[in-house]
Scaffold this motif. Sequence first.
Motif, PDB file in Angstrom:
ATOM      1  N   HIS A 175       0.849  -1.195   0.000  1.00 55.79           N
ATOM      2  CA  HIS A 175       0.000   0.000   0.000  1.00 55.79           C
ATOM      3  C   HIS A 175       0.881   1.241   0.000  1.00 55.79           C
ATOM      4  CE1 HIS A 175      -3.386  -2.602   1.100  1.00 55.79           C
ATOM      5  NE2 HIS A 175      -2.549  -3.180   1.947  1.00 55.79           N
ATOM      6  N   THR A 176       0.383   2.268  -0.649  1.00 58.41           N
ATOM      7  CA  THR A 176       1.099   3.539  -0.629  1.00 58.41           C
ATOM      8  C   THR A 176       0.088   4.677  -0.533  1.00 58.41           C
ATOM      9  OG1 THR A 176       2.728   4.933  -1.763  1.00 58.41           O
ATOM     10  CG2 THR A 176       1.146   3.771  -3.160  1.00 58.41           C
ATOM     11  N   SER A 177       0.525   5.756   0.068  1.00 60.15           N
ATOM     12  CA  SER A 177      -0.327   6.936   0.189  1.00 60.15           C
ATOM     13  C   SER A 177       0.557   8.162   0.024  1.00 60.15           C
ATOM     14  CB  SER A 177      -0.997   6.945   1.571  1.00 60.15           C
ATOM     15  OG  SER A 177      -1.747   8.127   1.715  1.00 60.15           O
ATOM     16  N   ARG A 178       0.183   8.983  -0.920  1.00 61.19           N
ATOM     17  CA  ARG A 178       0.976  10.186  -1.160  1.00 61.19           C
ATOM     18  C   ARG A 178       0.058  11.294  -1.627  1.00 61.19           C
ATOM     19  NH1 ARG A 178       6.850  10.080  -3.461  1.00 61.19           N
ATOM     20  NH2 ARG A 178       7.358  12.234  -3.056  1.00 61.19           N
ATOM     21  N   ARG A 179       0.155  12.424  -0.983  1.00 65.79           N
ATOM     22  CA  ARG A 179      -0.663  13.593  -1.335  1.00 65.79           C
ATOM     23  C   ARG A 179      -2.149  13.251  -1.385  1.00 65.79           C
ATOM     24  NH1 ARG A 179       3.369  15.721  -5.981  1.00 65.79           N
ATOM     25  NH2 ARG A 179       5.020  16.391  -4.575  1.00 65.79           N
ATOM     26  N   GLY A 180      -2.605  12.435  -0.457  1.00 62.13           N
ATOM     27  CA  GLY A 180      -4.020  12.104  -0.359  1.00 62.13           C
ATOM     28  C   GLY A 180      -4.483  10.995  -1.283  1.00 62.13           C
ATOM     29  N   VAL A 181      -3.585  10.462  -2.125  1.00 67.72           N
ATOM     30  CA  VAL A 181      -3.943   9.376  -3.034  1.00 67.72           C
ATOM     31  C   VAL A 181      -3.478   8.063  -2.422  1.00 67.72           C
ATOM     32  CG1 VAL A 181      -3.583   8.384  -5.323  1.00 67.72           C
ATOM     33  CG2 VAL A 181      -3.761  10.862  -5.070  1.00 67.72           C
ATOM     34  N   LYS A 182      -4.417   7.125  -2.255  1.00 70.60           N
ATOM     35  CA  LYS A 182      -4.087   5.816  -1.690  1.00 70.60           C
ATOM     36  C   LYS A 182      -4.182   4.772  -2.795  1.00 70.60           C
ATOM     37  CE  LYS A 182      -5.688   6.959   2.909  1.00 70.60           C
ATOM     38  NZ  LYS A 182      -6.611   6.669   3.996  1.00 70.60           N
ATOM     39  N   ALA A 183      -3.186   3.887  -2.867  1.00 73.87           N
ATOM     40  CA  ALA A 183      -3.168   2.851  -3.894  1.00 73.87           C
ATOM     41  C   ALA A 183      -2.622   1.552  -3.307  1.00 73.87           C
ATOM     42  CB  ALA A 183      -2.316   3.291  -5.078  1.00 73.87           C
ATOM     43  N   SER A 198      -7.467   1.433  -7.374  1.00 74.26           N
ATOM     44  CA  SER A 198      -6.401   2.355  -7.004  1.00 74.26           C
ATOM     45  C   SER A 198      -6.372   3.503  -8.004  1.00 74.26           C
ATOM     46  CB  SER A 198      -5.051   1.635  -7.011  1.00 74.26           C
ATOM     47  OG  SER A 198      -5.033   0.599  -6.072  1.00 74.26           O
ATOM     48  N   PRO A 199      -6.421   4.755  -7.501  1.00 69.59           N
ATOM     49  CA  PRO A 199      -6.378   5.884  -8.454  1.00 69.59           C
ATOM     50  C   PRO A 199      -5.015   6.011  -9.120  1.00 69.59           C
ATOM     51  CG  PRO A 199      -6.697   6.642  -6.178  1.00 69.59           C
ATOM     52  CD  PRO A 199      -6.559   5.157  -6.133  1.00 69.59           C
TER      53      PRO A 199
END
Length: 199
Positions: A175-183, A198-199
């Motif tokens: 999982h990753t989250s950066r600048r409000g985007v979670k994938a 995932s966006p």
Amino acid sequence: MGRLKTITTQFINGNPKGVRVCLRTLSPITTVVVPRPLMDEAKTIELPSHGVYYLVDDEDGKLFRLYVGQTTQGIFRLEDHKVKKEFWNKAILFLADSSVLTLDLISALERYAIEKAQESKRYSVENKINPKFRIDQYQKPIVEEVYEEIGFLMSSLGYDMEDAREGIAKEKILHTSRRGVKASGVYAGDEFVVLDGSP
């Protein structure tokens, strides 16, 4: 221990990247791999005429698009696709005698293969029309069994036909989250696959 399966592969003209004929012990299905430029060579081989096939484009080492079709003319059916469909560079045919694969069974198998390819979310499926067929409740398991054989043979050739989500439980989901985007995604050793949603 799982069931042992044996596949014999014949490399026509001794070329590992050329036309191949694969036979699995005790199976009525003959698998033929035909690179587009070698269709004339493939037409000289004596093969069954009834079955289904995939047109694929794997020139870059990855498979993103495919087309599922049916044939009662064996390899000769590909002539029309050579003229009308530009995207493919290889055809993989699964052929048997007409006594094994009737026209209705072929149509049902083609439709089932299209649905499975769409459900897998692995590939862009180029089919626009769903074939019509008439089979009874006793023939549906035959279609599923033949498709299972096709899935096994495609996998042995390096093409995964399973639902992309089925193997996730075996892998570690990252999982990753950066600048409000979670994938989320799965690292398969040679590539990172981003999961649906995932966006």
